[in-house]
Design an enzyme around this catalytic site. Structure first.
Site, short mmCIF file in Angstrom:
data_model
loop_
_atom_site.label_atom_id
_atom_site.label_comp_id
_atom_site.label_asym_id
_atom_site.label_seq_id
_atom_site.Cartn_x
_atom_site.Cartn_y
_atom_site.Cartn_z
N ASP A 479 0.00 -0.71 -6.43
CA ASP A 479 -0.99 -1.73 -6.08
C ASP A 479 -1.92 -2.01 -7.26
OD1 ASP A 479 -2.36 -3.50 -4.44
OD2 ASP A 479 -2.47 -2.09 -2.77
N ASP A 549 -1.08 -10.21 1.46
CA ASP A 549 -1.73 -9.38 2.48
C ASP A 549 -1.79 -10.10 3.82
OD1 ASP A 549 -2.12 -7.06 1.15
OD2 ASP A 549 -4.21 -7.42 0.62
C1 GLA Z 1 -4.09 -3.83 -0.86
C2 GLA Z 1 -2.65 -4.03 -0.46
C3 GLA Z 1 -2.45 -3.59 0.97
C4 GLA Z 1 -2.86 -2.13 1.10
C5 GLA Z 1 -4.29 -1.94 0.63
C6 GLA Z 1 -4.66 -0.49 0.59
O1 GLA Z 1 -4.93 -4.71 -0.18
O2 GLA Z 1 -2.27 -5.34 -0.65
O3 GLA Z 1 -1.11 -3.76 1.35
O4 GLA Z 1 -1.97 -1.34 0.33
O5 GLA Z 1 -4.48 -2.49 -0.66
O6 GLA Z 1 -5.94 -0.29 0.15
#
Ligand code: GLA
Length: 748
Positions: A479, A549
């Site tokens: 990430d 997301d």
């Molecule tokens: C980001 C990612 C999510 C998740 C969160 C965790 O927003 O896109 O899928 O992994 O971080 O903090």
């Protein structure tokens, strides 16, 4: 495919069955662009394409000649300041303060295949017959700078890959302040410009506008390629559509600050530039040093936008993505993020995984919150050691329990970031990017590690490699949850601060590369708050990426449709999540959530224990379906049929290479009463094959489905499907078509 050079006219012709790319040495020794488009016959002399006119007010290069002005010539790598007033492909700041260069043709080399670009992601060949590469050398005699322009033409597909290498072979140090990957001068501006833009949770929405005199551009100055814009644009003829007409796609294999722009000049010619964003870029080139730009890929199609996308899909799936997972159907996963957020214990995770296993899920992924003091987003980033309070036997213990259930185990990391409340930050407060004397901005309470520094990358590698080496981890979600601010490295001298953004991304690539090499069986999925770094650069290291997301099925239609213009379906991370959805609070039917997520890597972003028994049974069916069809869905030829950007219906389909199997996804956002009759004309089938539609068992010829269309009107009532017990709003269907023997059509 071939690259031909005509010595008498100093003209290059790169071609394959689909495209020709023609350029020549101009009277002043610079490289001129003559043609890029559909393949034409080869000839020694294309000089008629070199047009010059005596234009009033033109600034001209040669004394006594009023016709040769760079402003009016199509070039390969334009320079500003010596009669060309358009934005340049290259600019070099010299010790005397001048930025003018005069790159004159020196010679060329042709090689089979395609050389790798050191430290950078790029397309590649597996054997030498797949492509040919031309390197044209130019030199600026005053500074001693040598410019090499690299062009690769592939044997198949309308693909041309480009990059540039700039070497300081002079005596003095120089500053490279612009070095684009691609410069293409087109003879007219009769194009529509397509860009893929949006925001967090609204990535890669299609935006279209007509090219006009002036500059149209998309860019990123955030350090990541960004949610806001994607390093991908298309120029298409106004009459071109998804299925026919000319389109040229431009894609940059890069994950940092970029610029993609088209400048239409007074005479309606168009200059496309693509590369590292010149804003703030300043690369010091000491004597003897070289700079390699990232690669840009151009795809020409006369089969419209779908033709262009299919060429990108094949190239990026087979000759950009690499490694063990490249050609493999992707495991169906269950990620705990939306199921638990930070609120989990080891037993709770195993409980979620247990139900997932029972439903047929193959991989359980533990997301954020397992390390350091990470109980919320204020602490822990940078401490890649399991929190013993949550995981008593660490990642090793949890991975064993998951494997014991008969599943693979995957883990989330955010390698580039650190919280101030972490052991890493306490030990190395100077490891973050921050400008001396200025306050440092945070994003989600976190700071960006200085990945331009080798010791930082080494340290993070050490922590990650320890876990991947000790525990059975089959998958990593990488990430990146904030953009860069106060970009300044304490390890570099003031005159090198303009290098930090690029050095940062080189550090990211270096870490990815080491992990790829040392853990070749680990499947990497990239992520940057969803789709904030969904670009071809990352695809080289991670064959799939979490697309957004926003996991709502309706929102995902636009996101996935837009993403498909450049990126293969096998790269699009897409999961079923709960209803009401956590981002938009919309409740969509479970079958629609799955019908959207099938066109991607597929998985679940929820706790399956919380579904009703009936829903759990449906999930088992979905997983069984995906296991049966995922090769086709992820690696088949994908066609966009009806756009969510234009109306209430979305439709797309995939077909296998043999044209014997196809799946059509049909989605209706809102339901209406007394709806019209609807048909969707399919594509890519064999007109002479007979196809049986699973379920209805109706049989059609391919030509019927492609010319008359598949009838998608609702059965009996022509109204909401209440009679069949199906949903109104947010309904969807899959049509599965399989080729059968012709005689069966008579039987039906
Ligand atoms: C980001 C990612 C999510 C998740 C969160 C965790 O927003 O896109 O899928 O992994 O971080 O903090």
């Amino acid at each position: 495919m071939s690259i031909l050079f005509s010595g008498s006219t100093k003209t290059f012709h790169l071609y394959n069955q689909e495209i020709s790319y023609i350029m020549t040495v101009l009277p002043n020794g610079h490289m001129g662009q003559l043609y890029f488009g559909k393949k034409v016959h080869h000839r020694e002399d294309y000089s008629y394409l070199y047009e010059t006119v005596c234009r009033p007010m033109a600034s001209c290069v040669f004394e006594g000649d009023r016709s040769f002005s760079l402003e009016h010539v199509k070039q390969e790598y334009g320079v500003y300041g010596t009669t060309d007033y358009r934005r340049p492909a290259i600019e070099i700041l010299q010790p005397n303060g001048s930025r003018i260069c005069d790159f004159k043709y020196q010679g060329y080399e042709i090689q089979k295949g395609k050389p790798a670009l050191t430290g950078l992601p790029a397309t590649y060949t597996e054997n030498e017959d797949e492509a040919e590469t031309l390197c044209i050398t130019l030199a600026d005699s005053l500074t001693g700078v040598v410019l090499e322009l690299l062009y690769t033409v592939f044997a198949k597909g309308g693909i041309l890959a480009r990059s540039a290498r700039i070497s300081n072979k002079g005596e003095e140090e120089l500053h490279l302040t612009t070095a684009m990957s691609l410069c293409l001068d087109l003879p007219d501006c009769d194009y529509e410009w397509l860009q893929f833009s949006g925001a967090w949770a609204r990535e890669r929405h299609l935006k279209v506008r007509k090219l006009e005199q002036g500059i149209q551009a998309v860019d990123s100055r955030r350090g990541n390629s960004s949610h806001e814009h994607n390093p991908f644009i298309v120029l298409k003829r106004p009459a071109a559509n998804e299925f026919q007409g000319e389109a040229i796609g431009f894609s940059l294999i890069y994950s940092g600050n970029f610029l993609a722009q088209a400048e239409v000049d007074t005479h309606d010619t168009t200059r496309v530039l693509m590369g590292i964003h010149p804003m703030g870029f300043d690369w010091k080139l000491e004597k003897g040093e070289s700079f390699q730009t990232p690669e840009a890929v151009m795809v020409f199609s006369e089969q419209g936008l779908n033709g262009m996308s299919q060429t990108f899909h094949r190239l990026y799936q087979k000759r950009l993505a690499r490694g063990y997972w490249r050609d493999k159907a992707r495991p169906i996963l269950n990620n705990n993020w939306e199921a638990t957020y930070f609120d989990f214990t080891e037993d709770r995770l195993v409980e979620i995984a247990g139900k997932a296993k029972e439903c047929g899920v193959e991989l359980f992924v533990l997301d954020d919150g397992w390390f350091g003091q990470r109980n919320n987003d204020h602490a822990g980033l940078g401490d890649w050691v399991a929190n013993p309070k949550r995981l008593s036997r660490g990642i090793t213990g949890l991975a064993e329990r998951i494997e014991g259930l008969g599943m693979k185990f995957g883990l989330w990391f955010e390698p580039e970031m650190v919280n101030k409340d972490s052991d890493l930050y306490r030990a190395h407060p100077d490891w973050i990017l921050s400008t001396p004397g200025r306050s440092v901005s945070h994003g989600r309470n976190q700071y960006v590690l200085d990945f331009s520094r080798k010791e930082v990358v080494d340290c993070i590698y050490g922590m990650m490699a320890k876990i991947l080496g000790e525990a059975k981890v089959s998958y990593v979600k990488w990430d990146m949850n904030r953009s860069i601010t106060e970009c300044y490295s304490k390890a570099l001298l003031p005159e090198r601060q303009g290098e930090v953004f690029h050095r940062y991304i080189l550090g990211v690539y270096e870490l990815y590369d080491r992990l790829n090499r040392n853990f070749p069986h680990v499947l990497f999925e990239s992520c940057a708050s969803g789709g904030g770094r969904f670009d071809p650069g990352i695809l080289y290291y991670a064959p799939q990426g979490w697309a957004s997301d926003d996991s709502d099925a309706v929102e995902r239609l636009k996101i996935q449709y837009g993403t498909s213009f450049c990126y293969p379906i096998s790269s699009i991370g897409s999961h079923v999540s709960v209803a009401p959805n956590h981002q938009v609070f919309r409740s969509t039917p479970l079958h629609t959530r799955a019908n959207v997520a099938y066109f991607g890597t597929f998985g679940y972003e929820l706790d399956l224990n919380k579904l009703t028994e009936e829903e759990q049974e449906a999930v088992k069916g979905q997983i069984a379906f995906m296991k049966e069809y995922r090769e086709l869905l992820q690696f088949g030829r994908f066609y966009r049929l009806v756009s969510p950007f234009e109306g209430n219906i979305t439709c797309w389909m995939v077909v296998n290479d043999e044209q014997t199997e196809a799946i059509v996804g049909w989605y209706r956002t809102l339901s209406h009463v007394n709806m019209p009759y609807t048909r969707v004309r399919l594509h890519g089938l064999n007109p002479d094959f007979c196809y049986v539609e699973q379920g209805s068992e109706r049989v059609y010829y391919g030509d019927e489905l492609m010319n008359i269309g598949l009838i998608t009107s609702d059965g009996m009532s022509g109204q909401v499907e209440e009679l069949t017990g199906e949903y109104g709003d947010f309904d969807s269907r899959l049509y599965i078509l399989r080729a059968v023997q012709e005689k069966q059509i008579a039987d039906k």
